[in-house]
Design a protein around this motif. Structure first.
Motif, mmCIF file in Angstrom:
data_model
loop_
_atom_site.group_PDB
_atom_site.id
_atom_site.type_symbol
_atom_site.label_atom_id
_atom_site.label_comp_id
_atom_site.label_asym_id
_atom_site.label_seq_id
_atom_site.Cartn_x
_atom_site.Cartn_y
_atom_site.Cartn_z
ATOM 1 N N GLU A 77 31.440 92.607 -113.438
ATOM 2 C CA GLU A 77 32.535 92.100 -112.619
ATOM 3 C C GLU A 77 33.870 92.172 -113.352
ATOM 4 O OE1 GLU A 77 31.324 88.181 -111.555
ATOM 5 O OE2 GLU A 77 30.002 88.853 -109.919
ATOM 6 N N MET A 78 33.847 91.868 -114.654
ATOM 7 C CA MET A 78 35.090 91.774 -115.423
ATOM 8 C C MET A 78 35.449 93.060 -116.173
ATOM 9 S SD MET A 78 34.359 87.944 -116.938
ATOM 10 C CE MET A 78 35.882 87.852 -117.845
ATOM 11 N N PHE A 79 34.416 93.786 -116.619
ATOM 12 C CA PHE A 79 34.634 95.008 -117.400
ATOM 13 C C PHE A 79 33.710 96.109 -116.866
ATOM 14 C CE2 PHE A 79 35.188 91.242 -120.071
ATOM 15 C CZ PHE A 79 36.497 91.395 -120.499
ATOM 16 N N PRO A 80 33.946 96.585 -115.659
ATOM 17 C CA PRO A 80 33.013 97.521 -115.006
ATOM 18 C C PRO A 80 32.783 98.840 -115.739
ATOM 19 C CG PRO A 80 35.106 97.406 -113.816
ATOM 20 C CD PRO A 80 35.130 96.297 -114.815
ATOM 21 N N ASN A 81 33.641 99.195 -116.673
ATOM 22 C CA ASN A 81 33.462 100.454 -117.402
ATOM 23 C C ASN A 81 32.448 100.334 -118.545
ATOM 24 O OD1 ASN A 81 35.316 101.874 -115.824
ATOM 25 N ND2 ASN A 81 37.042 101.204 -117.082
ATOM 26 N N ILE A 82 32.108 99.102 -118.921
ATOM 27 C CA ILE A 82 31.128 98.907 -119.994
ATOM 28 C C ILE A 82 29.724 99.117 -119.440
ATOM 29 C CG2 ILE A 82 30.146 97.284 -121.656
ATOM 30 C CD1 ILE A 82 32.828 95.936 -121.852
ATOM 31 N N LYS A 83 28.935 99.907 -120.133
ATOM 32 C CA LYS A 83 27.558 100.160 -119.713
ATOM 33 C C LYS A 83 26.634 99.134 -120.353
ATOM 34 C CE LYS A 83 28.261 105.088 -118.874
ATOM 35 N NZ LYS A 83 29.734 105.000 -118.904
ATOM 36 N N THR A 84 25.523 98.848 -119.669
ATOM 37 C CA THR A 84 24.592 97.829 -120.149
ATOM 38 C C THR A 84 23.159 98.359 -120.161
ATOM 39 O OG1 THR A 84 24.501 96.952 -117.886
ATOM 40 C CG2 THR A 84 25.972 95.840 -119.441
ATOM 41 N N LEU A 85 22.448 98.031 -121.229
ATOM 42 C CA LEU A 85 21.036 98.391 -121.363
ATOM 43 C C LEU A 85 20.249 97.132 -121.700
ATOM 44 C CD1 LEU A 85 18.574 100.280 -121.772
ATOM 45 C CD2 LEU A 85 19.365 100.617 -124.136
ATOM 46 N N VAL A 86 19.292 96.784 -120.862
ATOM 47 C CA VAL A 86 18.422 95.638 -121.128
ATOM 48 C C VAL A 86 17.199 96.116 -121.902
ATOM 49 C CG1 VAL A 86 16.861 93.951 -120.076
ATOM 50 C CG2 VAL A 86 19.156 94.291 -119.134
ATOM 51 N N VAL A 87 16.899 95.420 -122.993
ATOM 52 C CA VAL A 87 15.685 95.682 -123.778
ATOM 53 C C VAL A 87 14.951 94.353 -123.867
ATOM 54 C CG1 VAL A 87 14.726 96.532 -125.937
ATOM 55 C CG2 VAL A 87 16.897 97.458 -125.100
ATOM 56 N N SER A 88 13.838 94.234 -123.152
ATOM 57 C CA SER A 88 13.199 92.928 -123.014
ATOM 58 C C SER A 88 11.695 93.050 -122.876
ATOM 59 C CB SER A 88 13.776 92.208 -121.782
ATOM 60 O OG SER A 88 13.107 90.990 -121.546
ATOM 61 N N MET A 89 11.009 91.964 -123.234
ATOM 62 C CA MET A 89 9.569 91.876 -123.005
ATOM 63 C C MET A 89 9.276 91.491 -121.566
ATOM 64 S SD MET A 89 7.956 92.688 -125.752
ATOM 65 C CE MET A 89 6.315 92.061 -125.426
ATOM 66 N N LEU A 90 10.261 90.945 -120.867
ATOM 67 C CA LEU A 90 10.087 90.484 -119.495
ATOM 68 C C LEU A 90 9.970 91.674 -118.552
ATOM 69 C CD1 LEU A 90 10.023 87.924 -117.692
ATOM 70 C CD2 LEU A 90 12.483 88.247 -117.367
ATOM 71 N N GLU A 91 8.904 91.695 -117.755
ATOM 72 C CA GLU A 91 8.686 92.788 -116.802
ATOM 73 C C GLU A 91 8.473 92.189 -115.418
ATOM 74 O OE1 GLU A 91 5.452 95.088 -118.330
ATOM 75 O OE2 GLU A 91 6.653 95.953 -119.951
ATOM 76 N N ASP A 92 9.471 91.466 -114.954
ATOM 77 C CA ASP A 92 9.419 90.767 -113.674
ATOM 78 C C ASP A 92 10.205 91.558 -112.635
ATOM 79 O OD1 ASP A 92 9.075 88.334 -111.908
ATOM 80 O OD2 ASP A 92 11.262 88.431 -112.058
ATOM 81 N N ALA A 93 9.558 91.894 -111.528
ATOM 82 C CA ALA A 93 10.176 92.753 -110.518
ATOM 83 C C ALA A 93 11.438 92.133 -109.929
ATOM 84 C CB ALA A 93 9.172 93.069 -109.409
ATOM 85 N N ASP A 94 11.435 90.833 -109.688
ATOM 86 C CA ASP A 94 12.613 90.176 -109.107
ATOM 87 C C ASP A 94 13.806 90.243 -110.070
ATOM 88 O OD1 ASP A 94 11.357 89.542 -106.739
ATOM 89 O OD2 ASP A 94 10.741 87.553 -107.407
ATOM 90 N N THR A 95 13.533 90.047 -111.365
ATOM 91 C CA THR A 95 14.600 90.118 -112.357
ATOM 92 C C THR A 95 15.167 91.526 -112.434
ATOM 93 O OG1 THR A 95 13.589 88.360 -113.679
ATOM 94 C CG2 THR A 95 15.193 89.780 -114.788
ATOM 95 N N ILE A 96 14.276 92.522 -112.426
ATOM 96 C CA ILE A 96 14.722 93.919 -112.458
ATOM 97 C C ILE A 96 15.562 94.236 -111.227
ATOM 98 C CG2 ILE A 96 13.971 96.333 -112.503
ATOM 99 C CD1 ILE A 96 11.385 95.295 -113.899
ATOM 100 N N LYS A 97 15.118 93.735 -110.075
ATOM 101 C CA LYS A 97 15.857 93.955 -108.824
ATOM 102 C C LYS A 97 17.251 93.338 -108.909
ATOM 103 C CE LYS A 97 15.435 93.151 -103.812
ATOM 104 N NZ LYS A 97 16.541 92.189 -103.603
ATOM 105 N N ASN A 98 17.332 92.107 -109.419
ATOM 106 C CA ASN A 98 18.627 91.450 -109.562
ATOM 107 C C ASN A 98 19.560 92.234 -110.474
ATOM 108 O OD1 ASN A 98 17.910 89.338 -107.894
ATOM 109 N ND2 ASN A 98 17.234 88.009 -109.561
ATOM 110 N N LEU A 99 19.005 92.777 -111.541
ATOM 111 C CA LEU A 99 19.805 93.538 -112.489
ATOM 112 C C LEU A 99 20.296 94.854 -111.887
ATOM 113 C CD1 LEU A 99 17.708 92.811 -115.669
ATOM 114 C CD2 LEU A 99 20.172 92.413 -115.494
ATOM 115 N N THR A 100 19.412 95.547 -111.196
ATOM 116 C CA THR A 100 19.821 96.828 -110.606
ATOM 117 C C THR A 100 20.857 96.614 -109.515
ATOM 118 O OG1 THR A 100 17.890 96.756 -109.115
ATOM 119 C CG2 THR A 100 17.671 98.024 -111.150
ATOM 120 N N GLU A 101 20.729 95.517 -108.770
ATOM 121 C CA GLU A 101 21.725 95.205 -107.741
ATOM 122 C C GLU A 101 23.077 94.869 -108.364
ATOM 123 O OE1 GLU A 101 19.937 92.121 -105.442
ATOM 124 O OE2 GLU A 101 18.779 93.513 -104.188
ATOM 125 N N ALA A 102 23.050 94.426 -109.635
ATOM 126 C CA ALA A 102 24.282 94.112 -110.360
ATOM 127 C C ALA A 102 24.704 95.281 -111.262
ATOM 128 C CB ALA A 102 24.104 92.847 -111.191
#
Length: 215
Positions: A77-102
């Motif tokens: 929202e604040m710095f849209p040009n910055i790219k983000t990579l999540v590296v996590s042990m969590l493999e929850d479909a709802d969390t992944i969905k929320n992240l991709t929507e964001a």
């Protein structure tokens, strides 16, 4: 030599940060400019220094103060040009969905090999998304389960009850509003919890919100 890519690593486990930094030490065109134990520290740094110079943030999900989901949302929202990579042990479909929507740019497991981490980083820096095969499979499985799961339908009376529950009416207040007995409302509540496979009133409220039964 052109200016190196500027990166931030956010994780509340120092060993993970040290491991990623060690891997990136051998990449001459990548520079880690900040390590943080939570998203709030990253956001503060960006707000003070501006996000123009940062190319990529590598973040975990579960962190104190501000987790990876909230961090990704704020950054996009604040710095849209910055790219983000999540590296996590969590493999929850709802969390992944929320992240991709964001608009997260990538997601891999902490169990990934060193080479996959580098591949993910390079792919994202080149302007393309990267999601590991495991993460893609989690999403596909969730989509399949959603399609095959029987659709739950509520009666008009059940909808009335769950709406009032979500609006924090007491059992007696719901009974008065619907001209029913308190015992009948308690029966509806127990039936709805069982029917919707939730654990408590918070689960009923979440269902009402997700299915747009209340504004």
């Amino acid at each position: 030599m052109s200016k190196p890519y500027q990166m931030i690593i956010a994780d509340d486990h120092a060993m993970f940060i040290d491991g990623v930094k060690s891997i990136l030490t051998h990449e001459p065109d990548i520079e880690v400019v900040l390590t943080a134990s939570n998203g709030a520290q990253v956001l503060k740094y960006l707000q003070i220094n501006g996000g123009e110079a940062i190319d990529l943030i590598i973040t975990d999900i579960n962190m104190p103060d501000m987790d990876g989901v909230a961090l990704n949302k704020a950054v996009k929202e604040m710095f849209p040009n910055i790219k983000t990579l999540v590296v996590s042990m969590l493999e929850d479909a709802d969390t992944i969905k929320n992240l991709t929507e964001a608009n997260v740019n990538g997601y891999i497991s902490k169990n990934s090999e060193k080479q996959e981490l580098l591949t993910a980083i390079r792919t994202i820096l080149e302007g393309n998304p990267y999601f590991s095969n495991r993460i893609k499979q989690v999403v596909m499985n969730a989509m399949f389960e959603a399609k095959t799961a029987p659709k739950i339908t509520l009666t008009s009376r059940e909808e009335e009850v769950i709406k009032l529950i979500a609006q924090e009416y007491t059992t007696q207040e719901i009974a008065d509003a619907l001209f029913l007995s308190k015992h009948t409302i308690e029966s509806y509540r127990k039936s709805l919890i069982s029917k919707l496979n939730v654990r408590n009133l918070a689960g009923l409220t979440r269902y009402a919100i997700e299915n747009k039964l209340i504004d």
